[in-house]
Design a protein around this motif. Structure first.
Motif, short mmCIF file in Angstrom:
data_model
loop_
_atom_site.label_atom_id
_atom_site.label_comp_id
_atom_site.label_asym_id
_atom_site.label_seq_id
_atom_site.Cartn_x
_atom_site.Cartn_y
_atom_site.Cartn_z
N GLY A 218 0.80 -1.21 0.00
CA GLY A 218 0.00 0.00 0.00
C GLY A 218 0.83 1.27 0.00
N HIS B 298 -6.62 0.11 -9.60
CA HIS B 298 -6.66 -0.41 -8.23
C HIS B 298 -7.99 -1.13 -8.05
N SER C 284 -9.73 -2.23 -5.31
CA SER C 284 -9.73 -2.12 -3.85
C SER C 284 -10.54 -3.21 -3.16
N GLU C 285 -11.56 -3.73 -3.83
CA GLU C 285 -12.36 -4.81 -3.23
C GLU C 285 -11.56 -6.09 -3.08
N ASP D 140 -8.18 -5.97 -2.13
CA ASP D 140 -7.06 -5.72 -1.21
C ASP D 140 -7.12 -6.72 -0.06
N VAL E 153 -2.31 -4.11 -1.69
CA VAL E 153 -3.30 -3.64 -2.64
C VAL E 153 -3.19 -4.40 -3.95
N TYR F 165 -3.97 -4.64 -8.07
CA TYR F 165 -4.17 -3.92 -9.31
C TYR F 165 -4.48 -4.93 -10.41
#
Length: 174
Positions: free
Chosen positions: A136, A152, A154-155, A157, A168, A170
């Motif tokens: 991160g 990204h 994010s869901e 991570d 994180v 990608y």
């Protein structure tokens, strides 16, 4: 596999790793993580793990960046279900441990390896997405991925098990 001229006197080649590359890949990986401040202790469990290049190569594809006959970087490519996959879903090619020797970082080798990963993913019939996990707070890495169109996710991570360290995810749709 891929050859790029970086300067009049220097040529970068991206190619599949061979056994003779293993010591270089191990050293560069550890040096990169230590130099970036991701780890303080060269004997850290994860740094011991990443040095097991032969075992990794038996289970995954590894590419190296070679400049003027010297290995200066590497990246590991994994498919879903591989023991080295952290996040790969069906239809994804995940890459891990994209590292460049700290002595030659910011010379285009990282971008060349990243482009080779994307090219390789496009060669695999059932792959529609490239995915990766990064720290991160790894600003330079995140900037490289974002500049090449990675988004990204994010869901997806996640935390390093038994820690407060968030990683994180990608992805790049092909």
């Amino acid at each position: 596999m891929t050859t790029a001229t970086l300067t009049d006197a220097s040529t970068l080649t991206i190619r599949p790793a061979v056994e003779a590359d293993y010591p270089h890949i191990a050293r560069i990986t550890v040096d990169s993580y230590l130099d970036a401040g991701h780890f303080d202790d060269p004997d850290h469990e994860y740094l011991q793990f990443v040095q097991q290049v032969a075992a990794r190569h038996a289970a995954a594809e590894i590419l190296v960046a070679e400049r003027d006959g010297v290995v200066i970087g590497s990246v590991t490519l994994v498919r879903p279900g591989s023991e080295y996959a952290d996040i790969a879903l069906e239809g994804e090619l995940e890459f891990r441990m994209l590292v460049i020797d700290p002595a030659v970082q910011r010379t285009g080798a990282g971008r060349a390896l990243l482009n080779a990963v994307i090219d390789r993913a496009r060669e695999i019939e059932d792959v529609h997405t490239v995915s990766l996990t990064t720290g991160g707070h790894w600003v330079a890495a995140r900037a490289l991925y974002e500049a090449d169109g990675f988004q990204h996710a994010s869901e997806r991570d996640w935390y390093v098990p038994n820690t407060e360290i968030v990683l994180v995810v990608y992805t790049l749709a092909l």
